[in-house]
Design an enzyme around this catalytic site. Structure first.
Site, PDB file in Angstrom:
ATOM      1  N   HIS A   1       0.816  -1.216   0.000  1.00 40.11           N
ATOM      2  CA  HIS A   1       0.000   0.000   0.000  1.00 40.11           C
ATOM      3  C   HIS A   1       0.851   1.269   0.000  1.00 40.11           C
ATOM      4  CE1 HIS A   1       0.412  -0.173   4.523  1.00 40.11           C
ATOM      5  NE2 HIS A   1       0.479   1.133   4.351  1.00 40.11           N
TER       6      HIS A   1
ATOM      7  N   ASP B   1       0.172  -7.572   1.337  1.00 41.07           N
ATOM      8  CA  ASP B   1       0.565  -6.177   1.544  1.00 41.07           C
ATOM      9  C   ASP B   1       2.072  -6.031   1.574  1.00 41.07           C
ATOM     10  OD1 ASP B   1       0.155  -3.452   1.794  1.00 41.07           O
ATOM     11  OD2 ASP B   1       0.095  -3.513   3.982  1.00 41.07           O
TER      12      ASP B   1
ATOM     13  N   SER C   1       4.708   2.484   7.857  1.00 37.83           N
ATOM     14  CA  SER C   1       4.386   1.321   7.034  1.00 37.83           C
ATOM     15  C   SER C   1       5.590   0.895   6.196  1.00 37.83           C
ATOM     16  CB  SER C   1       3.217   1.649   6.101  1.00 37.83           C
ATOM     17  OG  SER C   1       2.033   1.841   6.825  1.00 37.83           O
TER      18      SER C   1
END
Length: 842
Positions: free
Chosen positions: A94, A124, A197
């Site tokens: 993402h 992911d 992230s």
């Protein structure tokens, strides 16, 4: 002994541990020694691991709003972990899926251009490649060594790119968590914030135990972050290396978790087979619906995450034993696994130019269509712009000022200086004037500059806002430039000079040959391409707009012309000719011959397949509306493109537009929504004579109404006194009145009819006494209004039953008074029956 919790806070780091208090009290003493050692080790651990963690920044891509990509301050960032010394970096999918112009910055500050080479949205995880050598790859731990309660650190780029390689410390809060993921996750209380992230979650050996992926962010929730376990990371990296993607095994099962598993309770119920895909590996193995999956190979499964964790151990083509519970029997069935073909993420290509700064080299900004330009400070950020570009606002990146430019057309250049000053004084009623209830004028003058004279008004709005407004007249347009600053900025002389310098740079000119000038014009006179979920692309004039986002209806700027796209599936055996014949028959059945026209279908070709074009027109008695439909079948779907417009607007320009629209149509199967299935054409199933029973329990009657008529009731949903059943151009309405006297209702109705006839002789009516339903005396009135805006006929029945007066009106516009429509309307009335009586007209 007892359970104790100790909290030690040193240097902003809080360590929490639960321990057992022994009678010798050796525990607390040992804990303090251990905590001190951990705190002492953290700097060395970070020093070891940090060189393997990089910051990632780039421009976000948006199919919805392309202007986002052109905003130099609209950047996205995240974190990555080096996995190979030659510049291979793992991060979250993402983070980079929609990122262009990727830049990677190492811990010591070296910058590299990067690109996403592999993306797997299911896990992911993604890979970014940079052109580098000699980098320090991270060391991966083993998932089996991860323990709940052990100290961990998260390294990443939270909130701002300026905070890259920030460190937060906590513990492993839990393992085998199932949160918005197909696979198990690690839970940690180490702070994970936006930008973390893709970063590393490391243990106190400096080894990566997971890739940070998400956190819970809600009121009252703190320290609840999650990371992808290292074994899942290794699994994905191996597949990327071997196959360039993650090859997932496919069984063809759709599984349902037990209630306990859904709410998080321990469950031994297994997974119920909700559906088995036809011709799938599971179907071939004989697995049936409602059987319960107990285990995959040697792994027992109770949740969908269990199932995914178990199935990821196998590759397509391998065979696995699946244990099932079928009733009281336990079965084992061998399944030869297929391959799951998920839609692969499209790697985002770099935006025009290689610079992360979309406006690199641009020192001026302007609009080529409206012909203005000005200086472009580095901190100027476009906030909002109208569709045509005649209104635009900016803000300063540091929040020091706001600027707006508005262009009003059809303005006389002969406006006097006094009138111009009066005009722009009204511009203080702007977005910025809300900072105060009234504006105090501080300065007002007409500045006689040789090239671009302007009117100037400076005002104070409230206590904190200062607004400078400048107005320019040029080429029949009024250009209004407005600057808003706070009192703090306004009273700062150097700041005020810089703001005036910015305003003084405004020119009523745009030099197209100046490469340092950024053009922000959004004015477009060319056609715009629209693409639907059904794979169809079509070009329409720029002035046309969609009815709403995602709709397949479009309108011109006056809303007089429209274009609609209808997509249905082609049924087995259906042909283009049969389809067009059905549509023409349905159209002709709606109108009488004098109020419709249908031309003979004309053969055409659309995107390489045969098509038919049908021109039509209709009227209800006043204005005629015309249109044309294009029918074609491609890739098992039927496409109708229909344009409608007032008949008097049909001219050469409209014909040319239609020809351009038809020539632009393409259908690309690859761009179709992957979830599209069979879309039934309801016209193939429609039966205009099929009826449904309506029952009014309050006023004790029933009717059988054609099911394709629409039903309208009074505003009060509980009030059944008035009920209408409509079709295009007509209706049947029942009004029930249990408060008025029947004779008075009749008297009022006849007086109203007489009044209408007296005021307009073209309004005529007749009256007679009739008997309905065998024994009910009634009044029947037939109304005809042939000169009305839309000519119509009405039949009105008044009758009384058990102190309820019923007024039933049957109305049809003359244009739709076909034999079939009239017959259906009369049949609906003939079906009227009292609840305690016998229904008629079945």
């Amino acid at each position: 002994m007892g359970n104790w919790t100790v909290r030690l806070k040193k240097g902003g780091i809080t360590l929490v541990a639960a321990f057992v208090l022994m009678t010798t009290f050796a525990g607390p003493q040992s804990w303090h020694v251990y905590a001190a050692e951990i705190n002492a080790d953290i700097p060395q651990v970070i020093e070891k691991a940090s060189p393997s963690v990089v910051a990632i920044i780039g421009k976000p891509s948006s199919e919805v709003d392309k202007t986002l990509e052109k905003n130099r301050f609209n950047l996205a960032h995240g974190t990555g972990v080096i996995v190979a010394s030659n510049g291979v970096i793992v991060t979250n999918a993402h983070v980079v899926k929609d990122m262009k112009n990727i830049v990677v910055v190492t811990s010591e500050g070296t910058t590299y251009r990067g690109h996403a080479s592999n993306i797997d949205e299911e896990s992911d995880l993604a890979l970014v490649k940079i052109d580098a050598v000699g980098l320090q790859p991270a060391t991966f731990a083993s998932s089996s060594d991860i323990k709940v309660g052990e100290t961990v650190a998260a390294i990443g780029t939270p909130i701002s790119f300026a905070l890259r390689n920030s460190v937060t410390v906590g513990i492993v809060s839990g393992l085998d968590r199932s949160v918005s993921s197909q696979y198990q996750l690690i839970q940690t209380d180490a702070a994970i914030n936006p930008g973390n992230s893709g970063g590393a979650l490391i243990n106190m050996k400096g080894e990566v135990i997971g890739i940070n992926t998400m956190k819970y962010a809600d009121i009252g929730i703190e320290n609840l972050g999650f990371a992808i376990p290292v074994d899942t990371v290794k699994y994905v990296l191996k597949h990327f290396e071997l196959y360039g993607k993650v090859k997932r095994a496919y069984t063809g099962l759709e599984l349902e978790e037990s209630w306990e598993a859904v709410v998080g309770l321990p469950s031994m119920a297994g997974l119920r087979v909700d559906y088995v895909d036809a011709d799938s590996p599971a179907a071939e193995a004989g697995i049936e619906q409602d059987e319960v999956v107990v285990s995959i190979g040697s792994d027992s499964v109770q949740t969908l995450v269990d199932y995914n964790e178990a199935i990821k151990k196998y590759l397509p083509g391998q065979t696995v034993d699946i244990k099932l519970q079928s009733g009281s029997a336990t079965l084992t069935k061998s399944v030869k696994l297929g391959e799951l073909h998920n839609t692969e993420a499209t790697l985002t290509e770099d935006a025009d130019g290689s610079s992360l700064d979309a406006d690199s080299g641009k020192t001026k900004i302007g609009d080529s269509h409206f012909g203005w330009s000005m200086k472009y400070p580095a901190g100027l950020v476009k906030r909002q712009q109208s569709d045509d570009g005649d209104s635009i606002s900016f803000v300063d990146a540091k929040g020091e000022f706001a600027l707006s430019i508005r262009i009003a057309s059809d303005q006389s250049d002969e406006l006097s200086p006094a009138a111009l000053l009066t005009t722009i004084a009204g511009e203080d009623d702007s977005d910025y004037s809300s900072y105060g209830n009234s504006a105090t004028v501080l300065e007002r003058q007409y500045v006689k500059r040789a090239e671009y004279p302007y009117a100037k008004v400076v005002s104070r709005s409230g206590e904190d806002g200062y607004i400078q407004t400048r107005g320019y007249l040029h080429g029949g347009r009024l250009y209004t430039v407005q600057l808003f600053v706070t009192k703090e900025q306004y009273t700062n002389r150097s700041k005020q000079n810089s703001y005036n310098d910015l305003l003084d740079s405004f020119k009523l000119a745009f030099n197209t040959g100046d490469n340092s000038l950024k053009d922000i014009s959004v004015f477009n006179s060319d056609d715009v391409t629209y693409t639907s979920e059904y794979g169809l692309s079509i070009d329409l004039p720029a002035a046309w707009e969609q009815d709403y986002h995602g709709s397949t209806s479009f309108y011109n700027d006056e809303y007089s012309q429209s274009l609609e796209i209808h997509v249905t599936s082609a049924s087995s055996g259906d042909t283009l000719q049969n389809w067009v014949d059905r549509e023409v028959d349905m159209f002709e059945a709606q109108y009488t011959a004098d109020y419709r026209r249908v031309d003979k279908p004309v053969e055409a070709t659309v995107d390489g397949v045969p098509a038919w074009q049908v021109d039509f027109a209709s009227s209800l008695g006043d204005e005629w509306f015309a249109g044309r439909s294009l029918f074609f079948i491609k890739d098992k779907y039927k496409y109708e493109v229909r344009m409608t417009y007032p008949k008097d607007e049909q001219d050469d320009e409209l014909e040319k537009m239609w020809d351009n629209v038809v020539a632009s149509i393409t259908v690309d199967k690859e761009t179709m929504d992957g979830e599209l299935g069979f879309i039934q054409d309801l016209n193939e199933l429609a039966d205009p004579d099929r009826t449904a029973l309506y029952k009014n329990e309050k006023f004790n009657y029933t009717l059988r109404i054609p099911e394709n008529w629409t039903t309208n009731r009074s505003y009060d949903g509980n009030d059944q006194a008035t009920k209408s059943f409509s079709f295009p151009g007509g209706y049947l309405r029942v009004e029930a009145d249990n408060k008025s006297v029947y004779t008075e209702v009749v008297k009022d109705a006849e007086e109203e009819l007489k009044k209408s006839h007296t005021s307009d002789s073209d309004y005529s009516y007749s009256a007679e006494d009739v008997t309905l339903f065998g024994d009910v005396k009634a009044k029947k009135y037939k109304v005809s209004y042939s000169k009305a805006h839309i000519p119509y006929t009405e039949t009105i029945y008044l009758f009384n039953r058990k102190q309820v007066t019923y007024t039933v009106t049957l109305r049809t516009d003359v244009a739709v008074s076909t034999a079939a429509n009239v017959a259906r309307l009369n049949k609906a009335f003939d079906s009227f029956a009292f609840v305690n009586g016998t229904e008629s007209g079945k």
